[in-house]
Every structure is written in structure tokens, then in C-alpha cells.
Design a protein around this motif. Structure first.
Motif, PDB file in Angstrom:
ATOM      1  N   ASP A 247     -18.088  40.290 -41.844  1.00 20.55           N
ATOM      2  CA  ASP A 247     -19.262  39.575 -41.347  1.00 20.55           C
ATOM      3  C   ASP A 247     -19.453  38.274 -42.124  1.00 20.55           C
ATOM      4  O   ASP A 247     -20.536  37.965 -42.633  1.00 20.55           O
ATOM      5  CB  ASP A 247     -20.508  40.447 -41.462  1.00 20.55           C
ATOM      6  N   SER A 248     -18.371  37.495 -42.217  1.00 20.54           N
ATOM      7  CA  SER A 248     -18.411  36.270 -43.027  1.00 20.54           C
ATOM      8  C   SER A 248     -17.956  35.066 -42.208  1.00 20.54           C
ATOM      9  O   SER A 248     -17.103  35.184 -41.323  1.00 20.54           O
ATOM     10  CB  SER A 248     -17.518  36.415 -44.256  1.00 20.54           C
ATOM     11  N   LEU A 249     -18.521  33.924 -42.515  1.00 21.38           N
ATOM     12  CA  LEU A 249     -18.189  32.667 -41.848  1.00 21.38           C
ATOM     13  C   LEU A 249     -17.762  31.663 -42.906  1.00 21.38           C
ATOM     14  O   LEU A 249     -18.466  31.463 -43.901  1.00 21.38           O
ATOM     15  CB  LEU A 249     -19.414  32.139 -41.089  1.00 21.38           C
ATOM     16  N   ARG A 250     -16.597  31.044 -42.705  1.00 21.88           N
ATOM     17  CA  ARG A 250     -16.140  30.059 -43.696  1.00 21.88           C
ATOM     18  C   ARG A 250     -15.648  28.797 -43.016  1.00 21.88           C
ATOM     19  O   ARG A 250     -15.105  28.824 -41.917  1.00 21.88           O
ATOM     20  CB  ARG A 250     -15.043  30.639 -44.586  1.00 21.88           C
ATOM     21  N   LEU A 251     -15.857  27.690 -43.701  1.00 30.23           N
ATOM     22  CA  LEU A 251     -15.409  26.391 -43.219  1.00 30.23           C
ATOM     23  C   LEU A 251     -14.007  26.114 -43.744  1.00 30.23           C
ATOM     24  O   LEU A 251     -13.714  26.348 -44.919  1.00 30.23           O
ATOM     25  CB  LEU A 251     -16.371  25.305 -43.705  1.00 30.23           C
ATOM     26  N   VAL A 252     -13.140  25.605 -42.875  1.00 26.46           N
ATOM     27  CA  VAL A 252     -11.782  25.225 -43.277  1.00 26.46           C
ATOM     28  C   VAL A 252     -11.575  23.767 -42.901  1.00 26.46           C
ATOM     29  O   VAL A 252     -11.840  23.355 -41.773  1.00 26.46           O
ATOM     30  CB  VAL A 252     -10.714  26.096 -42.567  1.00 26.46           C
ATOM     31  N   THR A 253     -11.116  22.976 -43.880  1.00 27.36           N
ATOM     32  CA  THR A 253     -10.816  21.563 -43.625  1.00 27.36           C
ATOM     33  C   THR A 253      -9.325  21.318 -43.851  1.00 27.36           C
ATOM     34  O   THR A 253      -8.652  22.100 -44.539  1.00 27.36           O
ATOM     35  CB  THR A 253     -11.623  20.651 -44.556  1.00 27.36           C
ATOM     36  N   PHE A 254      -8.806  20.232 -43.284  1.00 29.48           N
ATOM     37  CA  PHE A 254      -7.372  19.964 -43.343  1.00 29.48           C
ATOM     38  C   PHE A 254      -7.104  18.534 -43.803  1.00 29.48           C
ATOM     39  O   PHE A 254      -7.775  17.598 -43.363  1.00 29.48           O
ATOM     40  CB  PHE A 254      -6.740  20.182 -41.963  1.00 29.48           C
ATOM     41  N   PRO A 255      -6.100  18.346 -44.666  1.00 31.17           N
ATOM     42  CA  PRO A 255      -5.772  17.005 -45.183  1.00 31.17           C
ATOM     43  C   PRO A 255      -4.829  16.228 -44.268  1.00 31.17           C
ATOM     44  O   PRO A 255      -3.745  15.797 -44.679  1.00 31.17           O
ATOM     45  CB  PRO A 255      -5.110  17.324 -46.531  1.00 31.17           C
ATOM     46  N   HIS A 256      -5.228  16.040 -43.003  1.00 33.32           N
ATOM     47  CA  HIS A 256      -4.375  15.303 -42.085  1.00 33.32           C
ATOM     48  C   HIS A 256      -4.170  13.870 -42.569  1.00 33.32           C
ATOM     49  O   HIS A 256      -5.114  13.217 -43.026  1.00 33.32           O
ATOM     50  CB  HIS A 256      -4.987  15.290 -40.682  1.00 33.32           C
ATOM     51  N   LYS A 257      -2.942  13.397 -42.438  1.00 37.36           N
ATOM     52  CA  LYS A 257      -2.606  12.033 -42.847  1.00 37.36           C
ATOM     53  C   LYS A 257      -2.085  11.192 -41.678  1.00 37.36           C
ATOM     54  O   LYS A 257      -2.242   9.979 -41.672  1.00 37.36           O
ATOM     55  CB  LYS A 257      -1.565  12.061 -43.971  1.00 37.36           C
ATOM     56  N   LEU A 258      -1.450  11.839 -40.731  1.00 33.48           N
ATOM     57  CA  LEU A 258      -0.876  11.109 -39.601  1.00 33.48           C
ATOM     58  C   LEU A 258      -1.960  10.596 -38.659  1.00 33.48           C
ATOM     59  O   LEU A 258      -1.795   9.558 -38.015  1.00 33.48           O
ATOM     60  CB  LEU A 258       0.099  12.014 -38.845  1.00 33.48           C
ATOM     61  N   VAL A 259      -3.054  11.340 -38.579  1.00 28.89           N
ATOM     62  CA  VAL A 259      -4.169  10.964 -37.707  1.00 28.89           C
ATOM     63  C   VAL A 259      -5.465  11.062 -38.504  1.00 28.89           C
ATOM     64  O   VAL A 259      -5.531  11.739 -39.528  1.00 28.89           O
ATOM     65  CB  VAL A 259      -4.250  11.893 -36.471  1.00 28.89           C
ATOM     66  N   PRO A 260      -6.541  10.398 -38.046  1.00 29.55           N
ATOM     67  CA  PRO A 260      -7.848  10.570 -38.701  1.00 29.55           C
ATOM     68  C   PRO A 260      -8.293  12.024 -38.623  1.00 29.55           C
ATOM     69  O   PRO A 260      -7.941  12.760 -37.702  1.00 29.55           O
ATOM     70  CB  PRO A 260      -8.773   9.659 -37.886  1.00 29.55           C
ATOM     71  N   LYS A 261      -9.107  12.433 -39.580  1.00 32.57           N
ATOM     72  CA  LYS A 261      -9.582  13.808 -39.605  1.00 32.57           C
ATOM     73  C   LYS A 261     -10.697  14.055 -38.596  1.00 32.57           C
ATOM     74  O   LYS A 261     -10.988  15.207 -38.270  1.00 32.57           O
ATOM     75  CB  LYS A 261     -10.065  14.170 -41.010  1.00 32.57           C
TER      76      LYS A 261
END
Length: 376
Positions: A247-261
Motif C-alpha cells: 500500500d505504498s506510492l513512490r515517485l520515480v524520476t529519470f535522467p534522460h539526456k537525449l530528450v527533455p525530461k
């Protein structure tokens, strides 16, 4: 309709490999892909081949279920033989009536499907009998504000164990205002904000005329993938993952370099003409837009696609764009990104199996798929 199974392909091989960082591993550096067109054998059946809506894979991935609105049927297609193997019929009235004009369909298990529109939802056997209704009334769930102003029928999905449902509640044609988690056994609910995705509303435009309205631009999505719920947005690479067990919610971000995030800038949220709405939508579409996630069981990776610089090609009378492919390991670590040379539009209205992306198509009087096979 022709009974003979048609299979033809225009196999095009393209090499792609624009690495974003030479010091990091990019598993897509030597990507190649091919494009096939396959036609489904429907035997002597006659129906509108372009009327399929929503696609859901079977648990083993060998069949796909698709909704056929005109006849209130779910068609089962064998992906190995490319044949229509069964037409599951449902009722439009009576105790086993399915929701009309469904927005969402989900394959729960070997014998059951979940259907929903903005005001009704329920679980049905594939033989047509209703198993249970799922309430979309906020007042039926303890824990939600009595004056809860949002629609629970937007982007609703249910866990395969049928104990929990998730929705992205919204108002009217607006984007989601958060995530609602509904306990279907105890009839309790909670509403969580998704701050990383709130910017989605900045990239959607509304035009009202009389009693009607049209809203276009980016949106948020909810998908059950590989045993978990993923909440995403076309406007940003950020996602939320909901784990039912914990019962958990987490944010995931990504270090994209080829395109804007993510998309940037300001756009009007409402305009006074349909022409102006189209203009604003086209401006929004020039920036990066991310697709949903797909799971590749064989390689144990996730992938998603993206498009940027989408413009109207006046001569060809169609929209074209730069198309990208991104891969992530099972822990959602970015492992590859590349521009797909030779592809100029984002495949939509389909599903994925292994390294193949199936897009709905029609060939003559037959339902068909354009199949993109990625090799890396």
C-alpha cells in the motif's frame, strides 16, 4: 470476408544509435527494427474491421482480447495463428447488462473481464454473466470527503485479486486531480495528490461552444504492468508506482539526456475558437511527449516511446515527428535511449508483446496489425 489467412510484410531494417552519453551504457546503441503488416483471419465473419477498441493480453500473452462496440462483444484473437478464435457476447440490458460506451476494459484472469465507463463499472465472466458491480459513487467509500467533487470513473483499473481499484479522478474534461485508492472489500477509499504530475494541466487546452466542449493536449494515464500500477503523464518522464501489497506510492524520476525530461512554458487553458484550440495543441505537441510503459518479459525490461517536433506535413497531409525509444531495467533504472531513424509517427491504439509493438490497422475488409519488432 476472405477465409484465407493473409500475411504480408514490408520488412524494413533501420539502424539507430544516438547515444546520449558515451561514458554510460546504452543498450539501444545498436538498435535495429523491422516493420510487418499482419492480417487477422476472421473466417466468414463480417463486421467493421476498424471498430476494435482497447486491447488486453491474456495471462500467457498468446491471445489478445479487444472490444467490438457495435455488437457488444469481446473478440479473442490468437496471436500465434493470427485467427479470430472466439466472440464473447455481452448483453445491453437486464441483470447482466455491461456498461454502455465503455472507456476501460481489463483482462483479469482466464474467465473474467472488467468493464467501466465514467459512471458504471463491473466484473463479468467471459460467458456474459455479471459477477459484481463496482461502485463509482464517492459516498459509498468511507474515507473520501462527503463533498468529493471528482469523477471516480476516469482511468479506473482493478487489481487481479479484485480487492482494490485505482482511479485518476477528474472534473469534466480536465486532467486528473490525484489518485484514488478504493478498497472494494471494506468499501473504504483514500485520495492522494500526485504533485510531480500536476503540471500536466498546463499542457491541455479547452474550447467550449454551446452545450459542447473539446479538450486536447496531454493527459495522465494509469496502467497495470508486471504486477504493479504505473501512473504516468505525456507531459513528463516522471512516474508514480503504486505497490498494492505494501500500500505504498513512490515517485520515480529519470535522467534522460537525449530528450527533455518534461514539457515547459505556458499555454492558454481555454480558447474562444476551435481553430485556436488546434493551433495551441500543435504548439504543445512540438515539445517532448512520452508514451505509456510496456513490459518485456523475455528481457525483463520496461520500455516506452516518445515523440518530439510533431508538425503537420502539408504536402503529405499528415503529422510527422521525431520518435524515440527508451528502456529501463526491472527496477526502473534508465538503460537506453535512442532516436528511431525512419519512424516519423508514434504508434498508438495497440499493445506490446515481448520485443514487438502491435498497432491497430485495417487491410481491405480485414482487421490487421502493424507490428514493430525491436532488436538490441
Amino acid at each position: 470476408m476472405r477465409k484465407l489467412l493473409m500475411f504480408f510484410s514490408y520488412v524494413l531494417f533501420f539502424s539507430c544509435g544516438r547515444s546520449t552519453d558515451s561514458s554510460s551504457v546504452n543498450i539501444l546503441e545498436n538498435l535495429t527494427y523491422s516493420v510487418d503488416t499482419v492480417v487477422v483471419d476472421v473466417g466468414e465473419e463480417i463486421f467493421m474491421p476498424g471498430a476494435y477498441y482497447r486491447f488486453e493480453l491474456s495471462e500467457d500473452g498468446n491471445q489478445v482480447f479487444t472490444y467490438f462496440e457495435p455488437e457488444l462483444e469481446v473478440h479473442e484473437i490468437d496471436l500465434n495463428t493470427l485467427k479470430l478464435v472466439k466472440r464473447h457476447k455481452f448483453e445491453k440490458d437486464g441483470p447482466n447488462m455491461i456498461p454502455m460506451y465503455i472507456n476501460y476494459m481489463q483482462n483479469l484472469n482466464e474467465s473474467e473481464l472488467f468493464f467501466a465507463n465514467s459512471i458504471q463499472a463491473g466484473i463479468f465472466k467471459k460467458t456474459g454473466e455479471k459477477v459484481k458491480s463496482v461502485s463509482l459513487k464517492p459516498e459509498d467509500y468511507t474515507g473520501l470527503d462527503p463533498d468529493f467533487p471528482f469523477n471516480l470513473g476516469n482511468a479506473i483499473l482493478i487489481c487481479p485479486d479484485q480487492k482494490t481499484a485505482l482511479t485518476l479522478p477528474n472534473q469534466g474534461l480536465g486532467v486528473a486531480d490525484g489518485l484514488a485508492i478504493l478498497n472494494l472489500e471494506e468499501m473504504t477509499g483514500k485520495f492522494l495528490k500526485l504533485p510531480a504530475l500536476e503540471m500536466t494541466k498546463n499542457f491541455r487546452v479547452l474550447f467550449k461552444q454551446g452545450n459542447g466542449a473539446v479538450s486536447t493536449g496531454e493527459n495522465q494515464g494509469l496502467k497495470w504492468i508486471n504486477g504493479q500500477f504505473i501512473v504516468d503523464s505525456g507531459a513528463t518522464s516522471d512516474i508514480y508506482i503504486y505497490d498494492q501489497a505494501g500500500d505504498s506510492l513512490r515517485l520515480v524520476t529519470f535522467p534522460h539526456k537525449l530528450v527533455p525530461k518534461a514539457k515547459t512554458g505556458e499555454f492558454p487553458s481555454e480558447v474562444d475558437s476551435n481553430e485556436r484550440r488546434r493551433e495551441i495543441t500543435d504548439e504543445i505537441a512540438k515539445q517532448i511527449s512520452f508514451s505509456q510503459f510496456y513490459w518485456n518479459e523475455n528481457h525483463q525490461i520496461y520500455y516506452r516511446m516518445g515523440e518530439m517536433n510533431r508538425i503537420l506535413n502539408e504536402e503529405a497531409k499528415k503529422y510527422t515527428a521525431d520518435i524515440y525509444l527508451f528502456t529501463y531495467d526491472k527496477d526502473f533504472i534508465l538503460t537506453g535511449e535512442t532516436e528511431i531513424e525512419g519512424m516519423d509517427f508514434l504508434p498508438l491504439n495497440g499493445f506490446a508483446k515481448d520485443n514487438k509493438l502491435y498497432m491497430q490497422w485495417v487491410v481491405d475488409e480485414n482487421p490487421a496489425f502493424i507490428v514493430y519488432s525491436f532488436n538490441f
